[in-house]
Write an enzyme that holds these catalytic residues in place. Structure first.
Site, PDB file in Angstrom:
ATOM      1  N   HIS A 171      -3.049   3.484  -4.405  1.00  0.00           N
ATOM      2  CA  HIS A 171      -2.413   2.715  -3.109  1.00  0.00           C
ATOM      3  C   HIS A 171      -0.927   2.248  -3.725  1.00  0.00           C
ATOM      4  O   HIS A 171      -0.864   1.172  -3.236  1.00  0.00           O
ATOM      5  CB  HIS A 171      -3.392   1.877  -2.700  1.00  0.00           C
ATOM      6  CG  HIS A 171      -4.564   2.401  -1.921  1.00  0.00           C
ATOM      7  ND1 HIS A 171      -4.500   3.151  -0.807  1.00  0.00           N
ATOM      8  CD2 HIS A 171      -6.013   2.623  -2.035  1.00  0.00           C
ATOM      9  CE1 HIS A 171      -5.621   3.544  -0.453  1.00  0.00           C
ATOM     10  NE2 HIS A 171      -6.545   3.166  -1.096  1.00  0.00           N
ATOM     11  N   GLU A 189      -4.155   1.590   9.496  1.00  0.00           N
ATOM     12  CA  GLU A 189      -3.412   2.918   9.808  1.00  0.00           C
ATOM     13  C   GLU A 189      -3.287   3.161  11.249  1.00  0.00           C
ATOM     14  O   GLU A 189      -2.346   3.832  11.516  1.00  0.00           O
ATOM     15  CB  GLU A 189      -4.652   3.837   9.198  1.00  0.00           C
ATOM     16  CG  GLU A 189      -4.643   3.798   7.804  1.00  0.00           C
ATOM     17  CD  GLU A 189      -5.589   2.944   7.011  1.00  0.00           C
ATOM     18  OE1 GLU A 189      -6.067   1.848   7.837  1.00  0.00           O
ATOM     19  OE2 GLU A 189      -6.257   3.148   6.023  1.00  0.00           O
ATOM     20  N   ASP A 240      -8.848  -0.533  -5.443  1.00  0.00           N
ATOM     21  CA  ASP A 240      -9.854   0.294  -5.042  1.00  0.00           C
ATOM     22  C   ASP A 240      -9.060   1.771  -5.027  1.00  0.00           C
ATOM     23  O   ASP A 240      -7.981   2.007  -5.132  1.00  0.00           O
ATOM     24  CB  ASP A 240      -9.839  -0.076  -3.424  1.00  0.00           C
ATOM     25  CG  ASP A 240      -8.413  -0.377  -2.879  1.00  0.00           C
ATOM     26  OD1 ASP A 240      -7.541  -0.825  -3.482  1.00  0.00           O
ATOM     27  OD2 ASP A 240      -8.466   0.103  -1.607  1.00  0.00           O
ATOM     28  N   GLU A 241      -9.960   2.735  -4.860  1.00  0.00           N
ATOM     29  CA  GLU A 241      -9.707   4.301  -4.417  1.00  0.00           C
ATOM     30  C   GLU A 241      -8.548   4.604  -5.517  1.00  0.00           C
ATOM     31  O   GLU A 241      -7.422   5.038  -4.961  1.00  0.00           O
ATOM     32  CB  GLU A 241      -9.277   4.383  -3.090  1.00  0.00           C
ATOM     33  CG  GLU A 241     -10.352   4.062  -2.028  1.00  0.00           C
ATOM     34  CD  GLU A 241     -10.080   3.952  -0.665  1.00  0.00           C
ATOM     35  OE1 GLU A 241     -10.879   4.524   0.063  1.00  0.00           O
ATOM     36  OE2 GLU A 241      -9.107   3.550  -0.315  1.00  0.00           O
ATOM     37  N   ASP A 279       0.817  -0.964   0.029  1.00  0.00           N
ATOM     38  CA  ASP A 279      -0.126  -0.117  -0.048  1.00  0.00           C
ATOM     39  C   ASP A 279       1.057   1.275   0.260  1.00  0.00           C
ATOM     40  O   ASP A 279       2.157   1.069  -0.159  1.00  0.00           O
ATOM     41  CB  ASP A 279      -1.169  -0.049   1.112  1.00  0.00           C
ATOM     42  CG  ASP A 279      -2.149   0.536   0.836  1.00  0.00           C
ATOM     43  OD1 ASP A 279      -2.390   1.788   0.617  1.00  0.00           O
ATOM     44  OD2 ASP A 279      -3.254  -0.213   0.860  1.00  0.00           O
ATOM     45  N   TYR A 329     -15.660  -4.480   8.805  1.00  0.00           N
ATOM     46  CA  TYR A 329     -14.225  -3.819   8.878  1.00  0.00           C
ATOM     47  C   TYR A 329     -13.873  -4.037  10.530  1.00  0.00           C
ATOM     48  O   TYR A 329     -14.182  -2.925  11.202  1.00  0.00           O
ATOM     49  CB  TYR A 329     -14.196  -2.321   8.344  1.00  0.00           C
ATOM     50  CG  TYR A 329     -13.947  -2.426   7.081  1.00  0.00           C
ATOM     51  CD1 TYR A 329     -14.173  -3.454   5.890  1.00  0.00           C
ATOM     52  CD2 TYR A 329     -13.167  -1.308   6.418  1.00  0.00           C
ATOM     53  CE1 TYR A 329     -14.039  -3.456   4.653  1.00  0.00           C
ATOM     54  CE2 TYR A 329     -12.943  -1.387   5.124  1.00  0.00           C
ATOM     55  CZ  TYR A 329     -13.342  -2.330   4.198  1.00  0.00           C
ATOM     56  OH  TYR A 329     -12.754  -2.221   2.992  1.00  0.00           O
TER      57      TYR A 329
HETATM   58  C1  ACM Z   1     -10.786  -0.414   1.008  1.00  0.00           C
HETATM   59  O1  ACM Z   1     -11.251  -0.299   2.154  1.00  0.00           O
HETATM   60  N1  ACM Z   1     -10.191   0.592   0.479  1.00  0.00           N
HETATM   61  C2  ACM Z   1     -10.986  -1.403   0.117  1.00  0.00           C
END
Ligand code: ACM
Length: 548
Positions: free
Chosen positions: A268, A489, A332-333, A195, A436
């Site tokens: 990422h 994080e 993602d993102e 990441d 999560y």
């Molecule tokens: C994610 O939570 N960015 C997959």
């Protein structure tokens, strides 16, 4: 008088044993309690008849584990009958098993090694807690309650994802988490290896990934006791060598857990670009490894043939290490800003007549999944690969990827199913709950700093319905399972990881295994209360919110 005293003692003990509740999580599909118990004798035999090595190995492993915890001298033997007798029955579902425990012996039936493994896990779990915890105690009486069980999982995919980029966890800590997964019959370890905040997988062709890319300039730690602070020290280089990755694969394989490596691309990807800026969109302005969360605009230059080869080379080396059938390539993102400003990307969009820069990502996904398919692997993707506005679905769908639905989870899962794609449910947070499991599990002001507002409780995690009744019957089959997802994080210590993950990991494990109609939070809570002994023996730190 003495005889009478012992007779009374034995009968009282017998009654207590007969009443020992069967404590199994995930809750089995069918279970009928019987009378009495089966006492394990020191030299008990686990008989595997003439079964193939791939099946009898389950008996051998069970015996090693049992003896280590109990001091018994059990053996696994190729006899047709023993105190515990294994039976092969092709009609048993792939991961299913039957257990029949009577005062005279135990019959274990399955059709696969996974089925036998889960049967033996259930036996270990029904014995005193030190057995599953693998803590030696010769003073206990090792008896199994008489019970008939017929069991099989609801879903074929019961996963746990751990992000080791934002903070790194060594192999020993991974094994502790994998042991918990195995105790609760989870079967996929999704290893988020890369990441923006750190590259954690050794790649021989690109050594700077695990020097420059595996070192952050600073590190924020949330300590359970000291609170949050910056170390003001470089963090790293932290990464797994090739042999460590293989060690984790082997450890998982013994527990019927498949490892899914994830290399998150093309967004990422800052850690990789810090090491190899030439593969970014703006090499003149190099990036550094990030220290906090967020979404970077610095992404892989997907129009550059050399950058694509870089990505393929990475996948190639990791395909050699991870034998499983799946490879997760993120998706993602990923903002398109850097592509919009890059001449190579602009040219490609014009040349191919793309309607949006997002199609560059779809093209990249197709190219990487073509490569993975050539290596016999199926591609796994976060849901933006299909839900991001402007995606070219035909390209993304070409190799039949498996879609990990996280945000907006249920909408994405339904869209995947409507497009004929299988999906895994791992909701970040919605009105009905969250998978999560790194998010704050209470709003108590004493809760350590972390993601979320504290409403992602164990109960809401447990009560989340992965396949709502509103999903049309003909699409429900596309929902292949559930995953507990853990981002780091905020989480950089073993005790904080365990505190947040447990027991929500068990709540997701039960969602993956137990039929929806049999789920009951109060019942789960009581079983978790009984499991505290096992967790305590293993020195696990776990959230105690539901026990207050
Ligand atoms: C994610 O939570 N960015 C997959």
């Amino acid at each position: 008088m003495k005889k009478l005293f012992f007779a009374i003692l034995l009968s009282v003990a017998g009654t207590m044993l007969a009443q020992t509740p069967v404590n199994l999580t995930p809750r089995p599909r069918q279970m009928t309690a019987g009378e009495g118990h089966f006492a394990l004798q020191s030299r008990l035999v686990v008989a595997y008849g003439s079964m193939a090595d791939s099946l009898s190995v389950e008996a051998a492993r069970f015996v090693i584990h049992l003896n280590a915890a109990t001091g018994l001298q059990a053996t696994a033997q190729g006899r047709s009958e023993g105190a515990i007798t294994m039976h092969l029955d092709a009609s048993c579902p792939p991961e299913g098993y039957r257990l029949s425990i009577k005062p005279t012996g135990v019959d274990v039936t399955a059709s696969t090694s996974a089925g036998f493994f889960y049967a033996f896990q259930s036996l270990k779990k029904m014995l005193p807690a030190n057995v599953m915890a693998r803590k030696y105690d010769a003073r206990r009486s090792y008896v199994l309650p008489c019970v008939e069980i017929q069991d099989e999982p609801r879903f074929p995919y019961r996963g746990f994802m751990l992000d080791v980029s934002r903070h790194f966890f060594g192999v020993e800590q991974l094994k502790r988490m994998i042991d918990i997964m195995a105790a609760y019959k989870m079967n996929y370890f999704h290893w988020h290896l890369t990441d923006d905040q750190g590259w954690r997988a050794e790649i021989q062709k690109y050594p700077r990934l695990t020097t420059v890319g595996a070192t952050a300039p600073n590190c924020r730690i949330t300590d359970m006791k000291r609170g949050t602070y910056w170390t003001n020290q470089p963090y790293g280089p932290y990464f797994y060598t090739r042999s460590e990755m293989r060690e984790v694969v082997d450890y998982c394989a013994e527990r019927h857990i498949t490892v899914i490596p994830e290399v998150d691309m093309p967004g990422h990807f800052v850690a990789a670009l810090a090491a190899y800026p030439e593969f970014g969109c703006d090499p003149a302005h190099p990036v550094t490894v990030w220290t906090t969360g967020g979404v970077s605009r610095d992404v892989l230059n997907v129009a550059s043939p050399r950058a694509l080869q870089f990505a393929r080379d990475i996948l190639s080396e990791l395909c050699d290490i991870f034998p499983g059938p799946y490879f997760h390539i993120g998706g993602d993102e990923c903002p398109t800003d850097a592509w919009e400003k890059n001449a190579e990307c602009q040219r490609l969009v014009a040349d191919e007549g793309m309607k949006s820069f997002r199609e560059l990502q779809s093209r990249f996904t197709e190219q990487m999944s073509d490569y993975l398919a050539s290596r016999g692997k199926r591609t796994l993707l976060w849901n933006e690969s299909i839900t991001a506005q402007g995606s070219d679905l035909a390209r993304v769908k070409k190799n039949n990827p498996l879609i990990f639905s996280w945000y907006p989870c249920q909408k994405a899962a339904l869209m995947a199913a409507e497009n004929g794609l299988q999906t895994i449910v791992t909701d970040i947070h919605s009105a009905t709950g969250s998978y999560y499991i790194n998010r704050k599990q209470s709003a108590d002001p004493g809760e350590p700093d972390g993601a979320g507002k504290g409403d992602d409780t164990v109960e809401r995690c447990y009560n989340y319905v992965p396949v709502p009744a509103s999903v049309p019957a003909e699409l429900q089959g596309f929902y292949k399972g559930v995953q507990a997802t853990f981002w780091c994080e905020w989480v950089g210590t073993n005790d904080y990881l365990e505190y947040l993950a447990l027991p929500r990991l068990m709540a997701v494990a039960e969602a993956g295994w137990t039929p929806q109609s049999m789920k009951d939070f109060e019942n789960f809570r009581r079983r978790m209360a009984m499991d505290r002994e096992m967790l305590d023996l293993g020195n696990y730190n776990y959230g105690k919110h539901i026990f207050k």
